[in-house]
Design an enzyme around this catalytic site. Sequence first.
Site, PDB file in Angstrom:
ATOM      1  N   HIS A 197      12.051 -14.918  15.141  1.00 47.63           N
ATOM      2  CA  HIS A 197      12.998 -14.727  16.240  1.00 47.63           C
ATOM      3  C   HIS A 197      14.371 -14.407  15.665  1.00 47.63           C
ATOM      4  O   HIS A 197      14.745 -14.939  14.636  1.00 47.63           O
ATOM      5  CB  HIS A 197      13.094 -16.006  17.090  1.00 47.63           C
ATOM      6  CG  HIS A 197      13.648 -15.748  18.452  1.00 47.63           C
ATOM      7  ND1 HIS A 197      14.992 -15.731  18.707  1.00 47.63           N
ATOM      8  CD2 HIS A 197      13.022 -15.485  19.622  1.00 47.63           C
ATOM      9  CE1 HIS A 197      15.170 -15.463  19.994  1.00 47.63           C
ATOM     10  NE2 HIS A 197      13.999 -15.309  20.574  1.00 47.63           N
TER      11      HIS A 197
ATOM     12  N   ASP B 133       5.834 -16.553  22.606  1.00 50.16           N
ATOM     13  CA  ASP B 133       4.659 -15.712  22.818  1.00 50.16           C
ATOM     14  C   ASP B 133       3.423 -16.169  22.045  1.00 50.16           C
ATOM     15  O   ASP B 133       2.342 -15.622  22.230  1.00 50.16           O
ATOM     16  CB  ASP B 133       4.976 -14.254  22.424  1.00 50.16           C
ATOM     17  CG  ASP B 133       5.975 -13.628  23.373  1.00 50.16           C
ATOM     18  OD1 ASP B 133       5.863 -13.880  24.579  1.00 50.16           O
ATOM     19  OD2 ASP B 133       6.872 -12.902  22.913  1.00 50.16           O
TER      20      ASP B 133
HETATM   21  C1  SDX Z   1      10.764 -12.388  22.390  1.00 51.75           C
HETATM   22  O1  SDX Z   1      15.607 -12.184  21.629  1.00 51.75           O
HETATM   23  C2  SDX Z   1      14.997 -12.960  22.438  1.00 51.75           C
HETATM   24  O2  SDX Z   1      15.548 -13.936  22.887  1.00 51.75           O
HETATM   25  C3  SDX Z   1      13.585 -12.564  22.773  1.00 51.75           C
HETATM   26  C4  SDX Z   1      12.691 -13.588  23.514  1.00 51.75           C
HETATM   27  C5  SDX Z   1      13.144 -13.771  24.967  1.00 51.75           C
HETATM   28  O3  SDX Z   1      12.802 -14.803  25.551  1.00 51.75           O
HETATM   29  O4  SDX Z   1      13.788 -12.878  25.514  1.00 51.75           O
HETATM   30  O5  SDX Z   1      12.680 -14.830  22.859  1.00 51.75           O
HETATM   31  C6  SDX Z   1      11.245 -13.054  23.636  1.00 51.75           C
HETATM   32  O6  SDX Z   1      10.945 -11.195  22.281  1.00 51.75           O
HETATM   33  C7  SDX Z   1      10.119 -13.221  21.299  1.00 51.75           C
HETATM   34  C8  SDX Z   1       9.804 -12.417  20.031  1.00 51.75           C
HETATM   35  C9  SDX Z   1       8.449 -11.762  20.193  1.00 51.75           C
HETATM   36  N1  SDX Z   1       8.137 -10.861  19.060  1.00 51.75           N
HETATM   37  C10 SDX Z   1       7.194 -11.153  18.165  1.00 51.75           C
HETATM   38  O7  SDX Z   1       6.582 -12.224  18.149  1.00 51.75           O
HETATM   39  C11 SDX Z   1       6.898 -10.026  17.211  1.00 51.75           C
HETATM   40  C12 SDX Z   1       6.899 -10.531  15.804  1.00 51.75           C
HETATM   41  N2  SDX Z   1       8.246 -10.897  15.444  1.00 51.75           N
HETATM   42  C13 SDX Z   1       9.066  -9.985  14.723  1.00 51.75           C
HETATM   43  O8  SDX Z   1       8.903  -8.652  15.056  1.00 51.75           O
HETATM   44  C14 SDX Z   1      10.528 -10.445  14.578  1.00 51.75           C
HETATM   45  O9  SDX Z   1      10.512 -11.743  14.098  1.00 51.75           O
HETATM   46  C15 SDX Z   1      11.506 -10.328  15.745  1.00 51.75           C
HETATM   47  C16 SDX Z   1      11.545  -8.940  16.357  1.00 51.75           C
HETATM   48  C17 SDX Z   1      11.146 -11.331  16.845  1.00 51.75           C
HETATM   49  C18 SDX Z   1      12.936 -10.657  15.218  1.00 51.75           C
HETATM   50  O10 SDX Z   1      13.336  -9.659  14.359  1.00 51.75           O
HETATM   51  P1  SDX Z   1      14.680  -9.684  13.479  1.00 51.75           P
HETATM   52  O11 SDX Z   1      15.592 -10.742  13.908  1.00 51.75           O
HETATM   53  O12 SDX Z   1      15.220  -8.294  13.467  1.00 51.75           O
HETATM   54  O13 SDX Z   1      14.152 -10.094  12.043  1.00 51.75           O
HETATM   55  P2  SDX Z   1      13.584  -9.137  10.934  1.00 51.75           P
HETATM   56  O14 SDX Z   1      12.583  -8.225  11.545  1.00 51.75           O
HETATM   57  O15 SDX Z   1      14.749  -8.512  10.216  1.00 51.75           O
HETATM   58  O16 SDX Z   1      12.821 -10.146   9.997  1.00 51.75           O
HETATM   59  C19 SDX Z   1      13.437 -10.828   8.912  1.00 51.75           C
HETATM   60  C20 SDX Z   1      12.400 -10.968   7.835  1.00 51.75           C
HETATM   61  C21 SDX Z   1      11.839  -9.621   7.385  1.00 51.75           C
HETATM   62  O17 SDX Z   1      11.420  -9.787   6.046  1.00 51.75           O
HETATM   63  P3  SDX Z   1      12.367  -9.194   4.837  1.00 51.75           P
HETATM   64  O18 SDX Z   1      12.429  -7.699   5.051  1.00 51.75           O
HETATM   65  O19 SDX Z   1      13.711  -9.849   4.972  1.00 51.75           O
HETATM   66  O20 SDX Z   1      11.637  -9.558   3.563  1.00 51.75           O
HETATM   67  O21 SDX Z   1      11.247 -11.693   8.323  1.00 51.75           O
HETATM   68  C22 SDX Z   1      10.092 -10.860   8.322  1.00 51.75           C
HETATM   69  C23 SDX Z   1      10.627  -9.420   8.248  1.00 51.75           C
HETATM   70  O22 SDX Z   1       9.687  -8.541   7.681  1.00 51.75           O
HETATM   71  N3  SDX Z   1       9.406 -11.115   9.601  1.00 51.75           N
HETATM   72  C24 SDX Z   1       8.096 -11.199   9.747  1.00 51.75           C
HETATM   73  C25 SDX Z   1       7.879 -11.520  11.099  1.00 51.75           C
HETATM   74  N4  SDX Z   1       9.063 -11.619  11.720  1.00 51.75           N
HETATM   75  C26 SDX Z   1       9.995 -11.343  10.807  1.00 51.75           C
HETATM   76  N5  SDX Z   1       7.098 -11.050   8.888  1.00 51.75           N
HETATM   77  C27 SDX Z   1       5.839 -11.213   9.374  1.00 51.75           C
HETATM   78  N6  SDX Z   1       5.553 -11.531  10.668  1.00 51.75           N
HETATM   79  C28 SDX Z   1       6.559 -11.694  11.540  1.00 51.75           C
HETATM   80  N7  SDX Z   1       6.289 -12.002  12.802  1.00 51.75           N
END
Ligand code: SDX
Length: 426
Positions: free
Chosen positions: A303, A361
């Site tokens: 998140h 989720d």
């Molecule tokens: C919702 O914003 C809100 O409030 C949203 C929400 C709401 O109620 O409105 O809470 C609802 O959208 C929940 C989130 C649902 N999405 C997912 O579950 C999809 C999986 N999650 C990721 O796509 C991600 O964690 C996000 C999109 C939720 C957040 O993305 P960020 O803040 O841009 O973080 P990032 O992608 O830059 O990740 C940081 C690091 C990265 O690694 P590095 O490049 O630094 O080595 O963490 C890794 C990412 O690759 N990472 C993950 C991951 N989430 C982040 N790696 C594997 N699996 C994951 N799920």
Amino acid sequence: MSESVKFEVGGRSLDLPVMKGTLGPDVVDIRKLYGETDVFTYDPSFTSTASCESKITFIDGDNGVLLHRGYPIEQLAENSSFLEVCYLLLNGELPNAAEFSGFENTITRHTMLHDQFDRFFNGFRRDAHPMAIMTGAVGALSAFYHDSTNVEDPEQRMISSHRLIAKMPTIAARAFKYSQGQPFVHPRNDLSYAENFLRMCFAVPAEDYKPNPVLAKAMDKIFILHADHEQNASTSTVRMVGSSGANPFACIAAGIASLWGPKHGGANEEALNMLKAIGTVDNVPDFVQGVKDRRHMLMGFGHRVYKNYDPRAKIMQQTCHEVLAEMGHGDDPLLKVAMELEKIALNEDFFVERKLYPNVDFYSGITLRALGFPPEMFTVLFALARTVGWISQWQEMIQDPAQKIGRPRQLYTGAVKRDYTAIDGR
Ligand code: SDX
């Protein structure tokens, strides 16, 4: 004396005021920056930018805290009802008994759709994704309720807000029924918001649906957990669209479109598909290795704001157990896979270092599946519940004296000015 931050660039200096909220980090007010220094700030995904002032929802991501109008999500989920939370988000305070009964009556009496509206669904293929139907159908509301599209009129704004909260379950249930090839079921005023929605989804002409109180309570709690979440992607979309003066139905349709993406609300559908693909607990270590090798993401994890357990995920996990027990699915293999995945992930360095925890989720898909919904409906249910958050934030934006049309600037890295050459000279 109020605090400020000194900003110096190209020999010019400027004192930028520091704004303080009631909770959360201080905010540097950069509104005068460009006018006085000729530079912009660069923050493409808003990782360090407060896009607005708000009094609705507060998140402390480091400590896993979520407050709506100051009330912790745990207390609301345990003691309140979705409609009471709707009133709270929309009006700022919990209602007294008379206020609640008036609100409940208003919402209940706005649940029907214009008869002509039902023809709209027939234009879609039966196999259309229900989120595609939702985006189109909600946008179409502005073509049916012309008397509540004047955004300058507070009364019309409130009527459209009530209409959206009331009609969303009816539209969502129709999107579901349409995909099932079943006739639409009309709302009934003697049922609660959640009971009515479940009945509109699961009753058939041959057999009425008697709401199960445990499942209706779980549905209501799931709606509460999704009601608002400050300036997430879809809410920011609603605010941005609304900033141009667009009507509320168009704004909410835009919010639904934004929510659909797998990184946002679409993650609940993806998370269930992921659990199905993993299949059994034995396959979990391989799957986790695949995440570490960046072959796939762990959907329902991570998140932007929570760097700790999402408090909604904890409540959702408990609700999931309750629903599965009620449906006699206590030994659902997907629940076992989810729990094993969570256990392993929370102990692996990859996830610990990046502070990746389950979000709302992660457990919602298993719960909604046990309630009888197919995966394509999961994000629709999120949209239904989030509508009150979107519309409350839209109302707040319109009434904010600092509000103007949203218009970000850019860091241009394209070609500098050059002369056009005729095609035979290229
Ligand atoms: C919702 O914003 C809100 O409030 C949203 C929400 C709401 O109620 O409105 O809470 C609802 O959208 C929940 C989130 C649902 N999405 C997912 O579950 C999809 C999986 N999650 C990721 O796509 C991600 O964690 C996000 C999109 C939720 C957040 O993305 P960020 O803040 O841009 O973080 P990032 O992608 O830059 O990740 C940081 C690091 C990265 O690694 P590095 O490049 O630094 O080595 O963490 C890794 C990412 O690759 N990472 C993950 C991951 N989430 C982040 N790696 C594997 N699996 C994951 N799920």
